[in-house]
Design a protein around this motif. Structure first.
Motif, mmCIF file in Angstrom:
data_model
loop_
_atom_site.group_PDB
_atom_site.id
_atom_site.type_symbol
_atom_site.label_atom_id
_atom_site.label_comp_id
_atom_site.label_asym_id
_atom_site.label_seq_id
_atom_site.Cartn_x
_atom_site.Cartn_y
_atom_site.Cartn_z
ATOM 1 N N SER A 29 0.819 -1.217 0.000
ATOM 2 C CA SER A 29 0.000 0.000 0.000
ATOM 3 C C SER A 29 0.852 1.265 0.000
ATOM 4 O O SER A 29 0.334 2.372 -0.156
ATOM 5 C CB SER A 29 -0.915 0.009 1.227
ATOM 6 O OG SER A 29 -0.138 -0.109 2.417
ATOM 7 N N GLU A 30 2.187 1.126 0.168
ATOM 8 C CA GLU A 30 3.076 2.286 0.144
ATOM 9 C C GLU A 30 3.509 2.584 -1.289
ATOM 10 O O GLU A 30 3.784 1.666 -2.065
ATOM 11 C CB GLU A 30 4.337 2.024 0.987
ATOM 12 C CG GLU A 30 4.113 1.947 2.476
ATOM 13 C CD GLU A 30 5.436 1.776 3.212
ATOM 14 O OE1 GLU A 30 6.292 2.679 3.111
ATOM 15 O OE2 GLU A 30 5.619 0.731 3.862
ATOM 16 N N ARG A 31 3.603 3.865 -1.593
ATOM 17 C CA ARG A 31 4.071 4.274 -2.929
ATOM 18 C C ARG A 31 5.589 4.364 -2.897
ATOM 19 O O ARG A 31 6.162 5.411 -2.567
ATOM 20 C CB ARG A 31 3.442 5.608 -3.333
ATOM 21 C CG ARG A 31 1.936 5.507 -3.549
ATOM 22 C CD ARG A 31 1.335 6.845 -3.906
ATOM 23 N NE ARG A 31 -0.108 6.744 -4.038
ATOM 24 C CZ ARG A 31 -0.909 7.786 -4.282
ATOM 25 N NH1 ARG A 31 -0.387 8.996 -4.426
ATOM 26 N NH2 ARG A 31 -2.210 7.610 -4.392
ATOM 27 N N VAL A 32 6.228 3.250 -3.231
ATOM 28 C CA VAL A 32 7.694 3.173 -3.191
ATOM 29 C C VAL A 32 8.217 2.577 -4.495
ATOM 30 O O VAL A 32 7.500 1.838 -5.178
ATOM 31 C CB VAL A 32 8.181 2.329 -1.989
ATOM 32 C CG1 VAL A 32 7.902 3.049 -0.678
ATOM 33 C CG2 VAL A 32 7.550 0.935 -1.987
ATOM 34 N N MET A 45 11.912 11.795 -3.582
ATOM 35 C CA MET A 45 10.662 11.512 -4.276
ATOM 36 C C MET A 45 10.832 11.663 -5.791
ATOM 37 O O MET A 45 11.577 12.526 -6.271
ATOM 38 C CB MET A 45 9.566 12.478 -3.809
ATOM 39 C CG MET A 45 9.298 12.429 -2.310
ATOM 40 S SD MET A 45 8.657 10.844 -1.728
ATOM 41 C CE MET A 45 6.980 10.897 -2.409
ATOM 42 N N VAL A 46 10.152 10.789 -6.508
ATOM 43 C CA VAL A 46 10.095 10.900 -7.965
ATOM 44 C C VAL A 46 8.640 11.090 -8.380
ATOM 45 O O VAL A 46 7.720 10.708 -7.649
ATOM 46 C CB VAL A 46 10.651 9.633 -8.668
ATOM 47 C CG1 VAL A 46 12.127 9.466 -8.401
ATOM 48 C CG2 VAL A 46 9.894 8.377 -8.236
ATOM 49 N N SER A 71 -0.385 10.814 -13.146
ATOM 50 C CA SER A 71 0.943 10.855 -12.548
ATOM 51 C C SER A 71 0.835 10.670 -11.042
ATOM 52 O O SER A 71 -0.228 10.894 -10.445
ATOM 53 C CB SER A 71 1.660 12.162 -12.898
ATOM 54 O OG SER A 71 1.089 13.252 -12.202
ATOM 55 N N VAL A 72 1.945 10.251 -10.447
ATOM 56 C CA VAL A 72 1.963 9.960 -9.013
ATOM 57 C C VAL A 72 3.378 10.208 -8.503
ATOM 58 O O VAL A 72 4.346 10.106 -9.264
ATOM 59 C CB VAL A 72 1.541 8.492 -8.760
ATOM 60 C CG1 VAL A 72 2.541 7.517 -9.343
ATOM 61 C CG2 VAL A 72 1.348 8.203 -7.272
ATOM 62 N N THR A 73 3.498 10.560 -7.233
ATOM 63 C CA THR A 73 4.817 10.657 -6.624
ATOM 64 C C THR A 73 5.067 9.400 -5.789
ATOM 65 O O THR A 73 4.131 8.810 -5.250
ATOM 66 C CB THR A 73 4.950 11.907 -5.728
ATOM 67 O OG1 THR A 73 3.923 11.893 -4.738
ATOM 68 C CG2 THR A 73 4.861 13.175 -6.552
ATOM 69 N N ALA A 74 6.327 9.003 -5.707
ATOM 70 C CA ALA A 74 6.697 7.807 -4.947
ATOM 71 C C ALA A 74 8.087 8.002 -4.367
ATOM 72 O O ALA A 74 8.885 8.798 -4.889
ATOM 73 C CB ALA A 74 6.662 6.563 -5.840
ATOM 74 N N SER A 108 5.782 -0.378 -6.509
ATOM 75 C CA SER A 108 4.836 -1.147 -5.693
ATOM 76 C C SER A 108 3.443 -1.132 -6.326
ATOM 77 O O SER A 108 3.139 -0.312 -7.199
ATOM 78 C CB SER A 108 4.753 -0.538 -4.296
ATOM 79 O OG SER A 108 4.248 0.797 -4.373
ATOM 80 N N ASN A 109 2.588 -2.025 -5.843
ATOM 81 C CA ASN A 109 1.194 -2.077 -6.315
ATOM 82 C C ASN A 109 0.520 -0.719 -6.178
ATOM 83 O O ASN A 109 -0.261 -0.307 -7.037
ATOM 84 C CB ASN A 109 0.395 -3.102 -5.495
ATOM 85 C CG ASN A 109 0.771 -4.534 -5.823
ATOM 86 O OD1 ASN A 109 1.654 -4.795 -6.635
ATOM 87 N ND2 ASN A 109 0.108 -5.485 -5.181
ATOM 88 N N ALA A 110 0.815 -0.002 -5.073
ATOM 89 C CA ALA A 110 0.155 1.287 -4.826
ATOM 90 C C ALA A 110 0.452 2.290 -5.939
ATOM 91 O O ALA A 110 -0.411 3.093 -6.313
ATOM 92 C CB ALA A 110 0.597 1.850 -3.479
#
Length: 205
Positions: A119-122, A139-140, A149-152, A182-184
């Motif tokens: 569940s973590e955006r990594v 962070m990217v 788009s998303v940050t992780a 990750s899945n998130a």
């Protein structure tokens, strides 16, 4: 006999491409240009000595060349110490990784020695982009072709030099243009994890 329109033309060495099908023969599309497939080991574009007349131009200094190969069973994989240059919109292949304990990522994340929930955006970055851990914890921003788009957070290296052992869960070395997420991250981008590999762009936040 009419020639296909430029948009459909099959590209040769260093020709423009968008998908794997745009390149002729065993060439593959790397960073928008047709090039030798390191997995196949062809040297069509390398100008291996016999370059007469129509030889292709030398690769730009930004081209990251393999530094040897790693034998995994009966297959050979290229090893990379470098990755393509990071820009404000760096092309990459998004892959999926389970960073949790017992997941397919192998050991705990290199940056913090921890496992991370799905569940973590990594993300893990290819060795060259991981840059010896200098990007750990940063962070990217990842952007998919659907516009989402998303940050992780960077927590690990997607090792482009080593693999096929217990530490790497038996997996071969990463290619040098991987953002292993990750899945998130996949879910936030609205992508189907079953696809396995998707073209994205990314940048440092």
């Amino acid at each position: 006999m009419s020639l296909p329109s430029p948009g459909l033309a099959i590209s040769s060495c260093n020709g423009a491409c968008r998908t794997l099908d745009d390149c002729s023969g065993q060439l593959i599309c790397i960073n928008g240009k047709c090039n030798d497939d390191p997995d196949v080991g062809t040297h069509t574009c390398g100008g291996g000595g016999g370059g007469q007349g129509g030889a292709s131009p030398p690769p730009s200094s930004n081209t990251c060349q393999p530094s040897g190969s790693l034998e995994c069973g009966s297959k050979s994989y290229p090893k990379y110490e470098c990755s393509p240059k990071v820009t404000s919109s760096t092309p990459a292949k998004l892959t999926n990784n389970d960073f949790s304990e017992g997941g397919d990522g192998g050991g705990p994340s290199e940056c913090d020695g921890q496992y991370h929930a799905n569940s973590e955006r990594v993300v893990a970055l290819s060795t060259g982009w991981y840059s010896g851990g200098s990007r750990c914890g940063k962070m990217v921003r990842i952007t998919a072709s659907n516009g989402e788009s998303v940050t992780a957070k960077i927590v690990d290296e997607c090792d482009s030099m080593n693999g096929c052992d217990q530490e790497h869960a038996g997996q071969p070395p990463c290619k040098n243009n991987i953002v292993d997420a990750s899945n998130a991250v996949w879910n936030a981008l609205g992508l189907n994890i079953d696809l396995g590999v998707v073209d994205v762009t990314w940048s440092m936040v």
